[in-house]
Design a protein around this motif. Structure first.
Motif, PDB file in Angstrom:
ATOM      1  N   ARG A  51       9.739  63.807 -40.373  1.00 49.12           N
ATOM      2  CA  ARG A  51       9.200  65.086 -39.892  1.00 49.12           C
ATOM      3  C   ARG A  51      10.051  65.606 -38.735  1.00 49.12           C
ATOM      4  O   ARG A  51      10.678  64.834 -38.019  1.00 49.12           O
ATOM      5  CB  ARG A  51       7.732  64.967 -39.517  1.00 49.12           C
ATOM      6  CG  ARG A  51       7.394  63.998 -38.432  1.00 49.12           C
ATOM      7  CD  ARG A  51       5.866  63.925 -38.264  1.00 49.12           C
ATOM      8  NE  ARG A  51       5.486  63.499 -36.953  1.00 49.12           N
ATOM      9  CZ  ARG A  51       5.486  64.263 -35.863  1.00 49.12           C
ATOM     10  NH1 ARG A  51       5.843  65.511 -35.933  1.00 49.12           N
ATOM     11  NH2 ARG A  51       5.132  63.769 -34.692  1.00 49.12           N
ATOM     12  N   ASN A  92       2.751  75.478 -48.600  1.00 43.35           N
ATOM     13  CA  ASN A  92       3.787  74.864 -47.753  1.00 43.35           C
ATOM     14  C   ASN A  92       5.116  75.609 -47.806  1.00 43.35           C
ATOM     15  O   ASN A  92       6.167  75.045 -47.482  1.00 43.35           O
ATOM     16  CB  ASN A  92       4.004  73.408 -48.170  1.00 43.35           C
ATOM     17  CG  ASN A  92       2.728  72.605 -48.187  1.00 43.35           C
ATOM     18  OD1 ASN A  92       2.402  71.981 -49.189  1.00 43.35           O
ATOM     19  ND2 ASN A  92       1.972  72.618 -47.100  1.00 43.35           N
ATOM     20  N   LEU A 136       7.923  75.465 -45.081  1.00 42.40           N
ATOM     21  CA  LEU A 136       8.654  74.215 -44.856  1.00 42.40           C
ATOM     22  C   LEU A 136       9.956  74.160 -45.657  1.00 42.40           C
ATOM     23  O   LEU A 136      10.775  73.261 -45.460  1.00 42.40           O
ATOM     24  CB  LEU A 136       7.780  73.019 -45.199  1.00 42.40           C
ATOM     25  CG  LEU A 136       6.437  72.929 -44.470  1.00 42.40           C
ATOM     26  CD1 LEU A 136       5.662  71.716 -44.932  1.00 42.40           C
ATOM     27  CD2 LEU A 136       6.635  72.926 -42.965  1.00 42.40           C
ATOM     28  N   PRO A 170       9.850  69.108 -42.999  1.00 37.60           N
ATOM     29  CA  PRO A 170       8.404  68.902 -42.813  1.00 37.60           C
ATOM     30  C   PRO A 170       8.012  68.875 -41.340  1.00 37.60           C
ATOM     31  O   PRO A 170       8.763  68.393 -40.497  1.00 37.60           O
ATOM     32  CB  PRO A 170       8.161  67.549 -43.473  1.00 37.60           C
ATOM     33  CG  PRO A 170       9.465  66.835 -43.363  1.00 37.60           C
ATOM     34  CD  PRO A 170      10.524  67.899 -43.455  1.00 37.60           C
ATOM     35  N   LYS A 178       4.334  67.616 -49.635  1.00 36.80           N
ATOM     36  CA  LYS A 178       4.370  69.068 -49.469  1.00 36.80           C
ATOM     37  C   LYS A 178       5.057  69.685 -50.682  1.00 36.80           C
ATOM     38  O   LYS A 178       5.986  69.112 -51.244  1.00 36.80           O
ATOM     39  CB  LYS A 178       5.125  69.471 -48.188  1.00 36.80           C
ATOM     40  CG  LYS A 178       4.679  68.733 -46.934  1.00 36.80           C
ATOM     41  CD  LYS A 178       3.257  69.047 -46.574  1.00 36.80           C
ATOM     42  CE  LYS A 178       2.844  68.260 -45.327  1.00 36.80           C
ATOM     43  NZ  LYS A 178       1.428  68.263 -45.101  1.00 36.80           N
ATOM     44  N   HIS A 179       4.592  70.854 -51.075  1.00 36.05           N
ATOM     45  CA  HIS A 179       5.203  71.511 -52.231  1.00 36.05           C
ATOM     46  C   HIS A 179       5.127  73.026 -52.092  1.00 36.05           C
ATOM     47  O   HIS A 179       4.314  73.558 -51.330  1.00 36.05           O
ATOM     48  CB  HIS A 179       4.542  71.063 -53.537  1.00 36.05           C
ATOM     49  CG  HIS A 179       3.084  71.370 -53.589  1.00 36.05           C
ATOM     50  ND1 HIS A 179       2.591  72.532 -54.110  1.00 36.05           N
ATOM     51  CD2 HIS A 179       2.004  70.669 -53.152  1.00 36.05           C
ATOM     52  CE1 HIS A 179       1.269  72.536 -54.016  1.00 36.05           C
ATOM     53  NE2 HIS A 179       0.884  71.421 -53.431  1.00 36.05           N
ATOM     54  N   SER A 202       9.409  70.105 -53.900  1.00 34.28           N
ATOM     55  CA  SER A 202       8.488  69.240 -53.160  1.00 34.28           C
ATOM     56  C   SER A 202       9.260  68.275 -52.272  1.00 34.28           C
ATOM     57  O   SER A 202      10.470  68.097 -52.431  1.00 34.28           O
ATOM     58  CB  SER A 202       7.616  68.439 -54.132  1.00 34.28           C
ATOM     59  OG  SER A 202       8.408  67.547 -54.893  1.00 34.28           O
TER      60      SER A 202
END
Length: 152
Positions: free
Chosen positions: A61, A91, A94, A119, A125-126, A146
Motif C-alpha cells: 500500500r 476502486n 486506485l 493501493p 481492489k478492482h 485488479s
C-alpha cells in the motif's frame, strides 16, 4: 436477377447493389468499410472486451505497481475515431491511466496507454478501464483490472 427453380412456383431474387462481387464466381462479399478496435498487452494475445482480466498482483500500500502498457490498434478498414479512456468501479481512483497518444486511428495504426495500481488500503481492489470509440460492436471496450494491497 431471378432464378427459376424447376418444379417449384418460387423464384429467388438476388439484390447486388450493396455488395461487391468476390473473386469466387457466384459468391458476394459485402463492401463495408468499418473501424475495428483491437487491444493488446505486451506478451499477451488480443484482449476480449468485457472478459479479459488484468491483474497487478500484490502491491504494498502507498506504492505504485509496475506500469502495464496496452496497445490499441485499428484492424478495420475505416478510421477509428472518438478514442477516450475512462475508469469505472468503486476502486477506480486506485488505477492511474495515462493519456492516449492519439484519439483517432487510420486503418492499421496504433496508439498506447499505460496503467498503474497504487493501493491505499490492504485487500482486493478492482475497476474497469473503459475505452470509447466509434467501433460498432465494442463501444465501450472494457478491461477488468485488479490488484491486492498488502502491508509494508
Amino acid at each position: 436477377m431471378k432464378i427459376p427453380l424447376p418444379g417449384f412456383a418460387l423464384a429467388i431474387s438476388f439484390f447486388t447493389t450493396a455488395f461487391a462481387l468476390a473473386e469466387a464466381p457466384g459468391t458476394y462479399t459485402p463492401d463495408i468499410k468499418v473501424p475495428e478496435i483491437s487491444v493488446r498487452q505486451p506478451g499477451r494475445t488480443e484482449l476480449v472486451d468485457g472478459f479479459t482480466k488484468v491483474s497487478f498482483g500484490e502491491v504494498e500500500r502507498q506504492t505504485s505497481s509496475e506500469t502495464k502498457t496496452f496497445t490499441i490498434k485499428n484492424t478495420g478498414l475505416a478510421t477509428l475515431t472518438g478514442l477516450a479512456i475512462t475508469r469505472a468501479g468503486a476502486n477506480k481512483t486506485l488505477f492511474t491511466v495515462s493519456a492516449l497518444g492519439k484519439t483517432s486511428l487510420a486503418p492499421g495504426k496504433t496508439t498506447t496507454f499505460t496503467v498503474k495500481f497504487k493501493p491505499v488500503f490492504v485487500g482486493f481492489k478492482h475497476a474497469v478501464i473503459r475505452i470509447s470509440s466509434n467501433d460498432s460492436d465494442e463501444n465501450p471496450f472494457d478491461i477488468r483490472v485488479s490488484g491486492v494491497g498488502v502491508k509494508k
